[in-house]
Design a protein around this motif. Structure first.
Motif, PDB file in Angstrom:
ATOM      1  N   ILE A  56       0.866  -1.191   0.000  1.00 27.48           N
ATOM      2  CA  ILE A  56       0.000   0.000   0.000  1.00 27.48           C
ATOM      3  C   ILE A  56       0.897   1.234   0.000  1.00 27.48           C
ATOM      4  O   ILE A  56       2.057   1.160   0.407  1.00 27.48           O
ATOM      5  N   LYS A  57       0.325   2.339  -0.435  1.00 31.30           N
ATOM      6  CA  LYS A  57       1.061   3.609  -0.326  1.00 31.30           C
ATOM      7  C   LYS A  57       1.035   4.024   1.141  1.00 31.30           C
ATOM      8  O   LYS A  57       0.075   3.740   1.846  1.00 31.30           O
ATOM      9  N   LYS A  58       2.032   4.744   1.579  1.00 26.37           N
ATOM     10  CA  LYS A  58       2.112   5.221   2.976  1.00 26.37           C
ATOM     11  C   LYS A  58       1.829   4.076   3.954  1.00 26.37           C
ATOM     12  O   LYS A  58       0.810   4.062   4.648  1.00 26.37           O
ATOM     13  N   SER A  59       2.746   3.127   3.959  1.00 26.60           N
ATOM     14  CA  SER A  59       2.519   1.894   4.723  1.00 26.60           C
ATOM     15  C   SER A  59       3.004   1.985   6.171  1.00 26.60           C
ATOM     16  O   SER A  59       2.983   0.987   6.885  1.00 26.60           O
ATOM     17  N   ILE A  60       3.467   3.161   6.592  1.00 31.08           N
ATOM     18  CA  ILE A  60       4.023   3.290   7.954  1.00 31.08           C
ATOM     19  C   ILE A  60       3.250   4.350   8.749  1.00 31.08           C
ATOM     20  O   ILE A  60       2.947   5.426   8.214  1.00 31.08           O
ATOM     21  N   ARG A  61       2.945   4.042  10.003  1.00 27.55           N
ATOM     22  CA  ARG A  61       2.308   5.022  10.896  1.00 27.55           C
ATOM     23  C   ARG A  61       2.908   4.891  12.297  1.00 27.55           C
ATOM     24  O   ARG A  61       3.156   3.762  12.746  1.00 27.55           O
ATOM     25  N   PRO A  62       3.074   6.015  12.994  1.00 25.48           N
ATOM     26  CA  PRO A  62       3.458   5.912  14.413  1.00 25.48           C
ATOM     27  C   PRO A  62       2.233   5.624  15.289  1.00 25.48           C
ATOM     28  O   PRO A  62       1.163   6.200  15.053  1.00 25.48           O
ATOM     29  N   PHE A  63       2.396   4.737  16.250  1.00 24.90           N
ATOM     30  CA  PHE A  63       1.355   4.511  17.265  1.00 24.90           C
ATOM     31  C   PHE A  63       2.010   4.355  18.627  1.00 24.90           C
ATOM     32  O   PHE A  63       3.024   3.663  18.763  1.00 24.90           O
ATOM     33  N   SER A  64       1.394   4.977  19.619  1.00 27.31           N
ATOM     34  CA  SER A  64       1.864   4.787  20.992  1.00 27.31           C
ATOM     35  C   SER A  64       1.609   3.352  21.392  1.00 27.31           C
ATOM     36  O   SER A  64       0.572   2.784  21.038  1.00 27.31           O
ATOM     37  N   VAL A  65       2.541   2.778  22.138  1.00 28.59           N
ATOM     38  CA  VAL A  65       2.303   1.443  22.677  1.00 28.59           C
ATOM     39  C   VAL A  65       1.449   1.648  23.931  1.00 28.59           C
ATOM     40  O   VAL A  65       1.864   2.303  24.882  1.00 28.59           O
ATOM     41  N   ALA A  66       0.224   1.119  23.893  1.00 35.43           N
ATOM     42  CA  ALA A  66      -0.724   1.398  24.970  1.00 35.43           C
ATOM     43  C   ALA A  66      -0.586   0.435  26.138  1.00 35.43           C
ATOM     44  O   ALA A  66      -1.149   0.666  27.201  1.00 35.43           O
ATOM     45  N   SER A  67       0.173  -0.640  25.922  1.00 38.46           N
ATOM     46  CA  SER A  67       0.407  -1.580  27.024  1.00 38.46           C
ATOM     47  C   SER A  67       1.683  -1.176  27.745  1.00 38.46           C
ATOM     48  O   SER A  67       2.554  -0.513  27.170  1.00 38.46           O
ATOM     49  N   SER A  68       1.792  -1.598  29.001  1.00 35.78           N
ATOM     50  CA  SER A  68       3.057  -1.381  29.708  1.00 35.78           C
ATOM     51  C   SER A  68       3.931  -2.596  29.431  1.00 35.78           C
ATOM     52  O   SER A  68       3.401  -3.687  29.167  1.00 35.78           O
ATOM     53  N   PRO A  69       5.263  -2.442  29.512  1.00 33.82           N
ATOM     54  CA  PRO A  69       6.136  -3.590  29.233  1.00 33.82           C
ATOM     55  C   PRO A  69       5.815  -4.780  30.129  1.00 33.82           C
ATOM     56  O   PRO A  69       5.950  -5.929  29.706  1.00 33.82           O
ATOM     57  N   THR A  70       5.359  -4.515  31.349  1.00 35.04           N
ATOM     58  CA  THR A  70       5.074  -5.613  32.290  1.00 35.04           C
ATOM     59  C   THR A  70       3.860  -6.430  31.877  1.00 35.04           C
ATOM     60  O   THR A  70       3.652  -7.522  32.397  1.00 35.04           O
ATOM     61  N   GLU A  71       3.048  -5.957  30.954  1.00 36.71           N
ATOM     62  CA  GLU A  71       1.869  -6.718  30.525  1.00 36.71           C
ATOM     63  C   GLU A  71       2.222  -7.840  29.542  1.00 36.71           C
ATOM     64  O   GLU A  71       1.376  -8.663  29.199  1.00 36.71           O
ATOM     65  N   ASN A  72       3.473  -7.789  29.037  1.00 38.12           N
ATOM     66  CA  ASN A  72       3.947  -8.852  28.139  1.00 38.12           C
ATOM     67  C   ASN A  72       3.139  -9.011  26.866  1.00 38.12           C
ATOM     68  O   ASN A  72       2.931 -10.132  26.385  1.00 38.12           O
ATOM     69  N   ILE A  73       2.673  -7.919  26.354  1.00 40.94           N
ATOM     70  CA  ILE A  73       1.933  -7.934  25.100  1.00 40.94           C
ATOM     71  C   ILE A  73       2.127  -6.553  24.471  1.00 40.94           C
ATOM     72  O   ILE A  73       2.369  -5.581  25.196  1.00 40.94           O
ATOM     73  N   VAL A  74       2.054  -6.468  23.143  1.00 41.57           N
ATOM     74  CA  VAL A  74       2.094  -5.150  22.495  1.00 41.57           C
ATOM     75  C   VAL A  74       0.670  -4.799  22.109  1.00 41.57           C
ATOM     76  O   VAL A  74       0.038  -5.507  21.324  1.00 41.57           O
ATOM     77  N   LYS A  75       0.180  -3.700  22.698  1.00 43.83           N
ATOM     78  CA  LYS A  75      -1.193  -3.270  22.420  1.00 43.83           C
ATOM     79  C   LYS A  75      -1.152  -1.903  21.755  1.00 43.83           C
ATOM     80  O   LYS A  75      -0.460  -1.006  22.240  1.00 43.83           O
ATOM     81  N   ILE A  76      -1.871  -1.760  20.642  1.00 41.16           N
ATOM     82  CA  ILE A  76      -2.063  -0.420  20.092  1.00 41.16           C
ATOM     83  C   ILE A  76      -3.555  -0.212  19.875  1.00 41.16           C
ATOM     84  O   ILE A  76      -4.289  -1.163  19.615  1.00 41.16           O
ATOM     85  N   THR A  77      -3.984   1.024  20.036  1.00 36.31           N
ATOM     86  CA  THR A  77      -5.409   1.349  19.875  1.00 36.31           C
ATOM     87  C   THR A  77      -5.497   2.534  18.934  1.00 36.31           C
ATOM     88  O   THR A  77      -4.729   3.498  19.078  1.00 36.31           O
ATOM     89  N   MET A  78      -6.419   2.428  17.962  1.00 30.91           N
ATOM     90  CA  MET A  78      -6.481   3.530  16.982  1.00 30.91           C
ATOM     91  C   MET A  78      -7.918   3.859  16.594  1.00 30.91           C
ATOM     92  O   MET A  78      -8.807   2.989  16.636  1.00 30.91           O
ATOM     93  N   GLY A  79      -8.116   5.100  16.193  1.00 29.68           N
ATOM     94  CA  GLY A  79      -9.396   5.520  15.649  1.00 29.68           C
ATOM     95  C   GLY A  79      -9.500   5.018  14.211  1.00 29.68           C
ATOM     96  O   GLY A  79      -8.565   5.193  13.435  1.00 29.68           O
ATOM     97  N   ILE A  80     -10.605   4.346  13.891  1.00 27.59           N
ATOM     98  CA  ILE A  80     -10.831   3.899  12.503  1.00 27.59           C
ATOM     99  C   ILE A  80     -12.250   4.308  12.116  1.00 27.59           C
ATOM    100  O   ILE A  80     -13.230   3.775  12.657  1.00 27.59           O
ATOM    101  N   SER A  81     -12.319   5.265  11.203  1.00 23.93           N
ATOM    102  CA  SER A  81     -13.637   5.799  10.823  1.00 23.93           C
ATOM    103  C   SER A  81     -14.269   4.921   9.734  1.00 23.93           C
ATOM    104  O   SER A  81     -13.692   3.909   9.316  1.00 23.93           O
TER     105      SER A  81
END
Ligand SMILES: Cc1cc2nc3c(=O)[nH]c(=O)nc-3n(C[C@H](O)[C@H](O)[C@H](O)COP(=O)(O)OP(=O)(O)OC[C@H]3O[C@@H](n4cnc5c(N)ncnc54)[C@H](O)[C@@H]3O)c2cc1C
Length: 235
Positions: A56-81
């Motif tokens: 896809i065009k523009k295939s990269i986006r920054p997202f904050s990692v919403a989980s803490s490192p201690t949760e042992n998972i990578v969580k991201i949350t985003m608005g999708i209209s």
């Protein structure tokens, strides 16, 4: 030193295996990925996520990692209209085991000391703060810190609300839900009157909101060096 430490991981790219996604609220989705053992981050940092399963065009986006490192998972949350970008359409196509790549995590948006801190989230800007407050609770050293989280959403659609309500039972963390800019300014002014430049100020959310709150803080004589911003461009 700090700058390089916070920036150099951008050159570290790795694949993350997709686990699941779910709807968090109207037009807001959470995506979970496996966390490899050697992956860590400072709560509040963001990664650069790339779509790899199609071109896809523009295939990269920054997202904050919403989980803490201690949760042992990578969580991201985003608005999708209803009419999302190709990037977000591709995110919704992910099936278990498919990969995205992530560079980082990077950035200086994290707590550096025990100063009283005001965290100001506008809508989806709550993501880095979820990680930060989760980490404080996990470390169990909250008593040393005073954290005030102000969470403004004009639609009163507060994501992670149940979790945040639980976290607010921690004596050193307060969470205030707001929907009007006036009330937000009042809460900010209470904190600046009390803590002035002994406090640290973190703002995350859509760029226009971040810029206007930063200007408000500066009008209250808060020095630029005490203000950290995560401006979510693209909203
Ligand atoms: C450090 C950093 C951290 C970030 N963290 C996050 C994060 O945790 N979560 C997150 O969601 N984003 C985050 N962002 C922003 C993210 O990278 C995207 O820029 C953003 O999600 C927009 O995505 P998109 O370009 O795919 O557009 P889409 O959201 O798909 O939007 C497509 C188009 O519709 C328009 N549009 C979308 N929604 C609206 C709306 N409500 N009103 C008017 N127009 C609209 C947009 O302008 C865009 O042109 C972060 C950005 C930075 C810099």
């Amino acid at each position: 030193m700090g700058f390089f430490q916070d920036t150099l991981p951008i050159f570290k790219k790795r694949e993350l295996s997709f686990l699941e996604s779910y709807k968090e609220a109207e037009d807001v989705y959470t995506f979970l990925f496996e966390k490899e053992k050697d992956l860590t981050w400072k709560a509040g940092q963001h990664g650069l996520f790339s779509i790899t399963h199609k071109t896809i065009k523009k295939s990269i986006r920054p997202f904050s990692v919403a989980s803490s490192p201690t949760e042992n998972i990578v969580k991201i949350t985003m608005g999708i209209s209803d009419d999302p970008s190709d990037f977000k359409k591709a995110m919704l196509e992910l099936k278990q085991g498919m990969k995205v790549s992530m560079s980082g995590p990077v950035g200086s948006f994290y707590l550096k000391d025990n100063s009283p801190s005001l965290l100001i989230a506008g809508g989806i800007g709550i993501t880095p703060f979820r990680s930060i407050v989760k980490q404080i609770v996990a470390e169990g050293n909250g008593v040393q810190k005073q954290i005030n989280l102000l969470y403004i959403d004009s639609k009163k659609s507060y994501i992670y609300k149940d979790e945040l309500d639980g976290i607010a039972s921690n004596p050193s963390i307060s969470v205030t839900y707001l929907y009007s800019r006036n009330d937000l300014h009042q809460e900010i002014d209470k904190f600046t009157t009390l803590n002035k430049n002994n406090g640290k100020y973190f703002i995350a959310g859509p760029k226009p909101m971040v810029d206007s709150i930063s200007a408000h803080l500066k009008n209250n004589n808060i020095s630029k060096r005490n203000i950290k911003k995560d401006a979510f461009i693209g909203y």
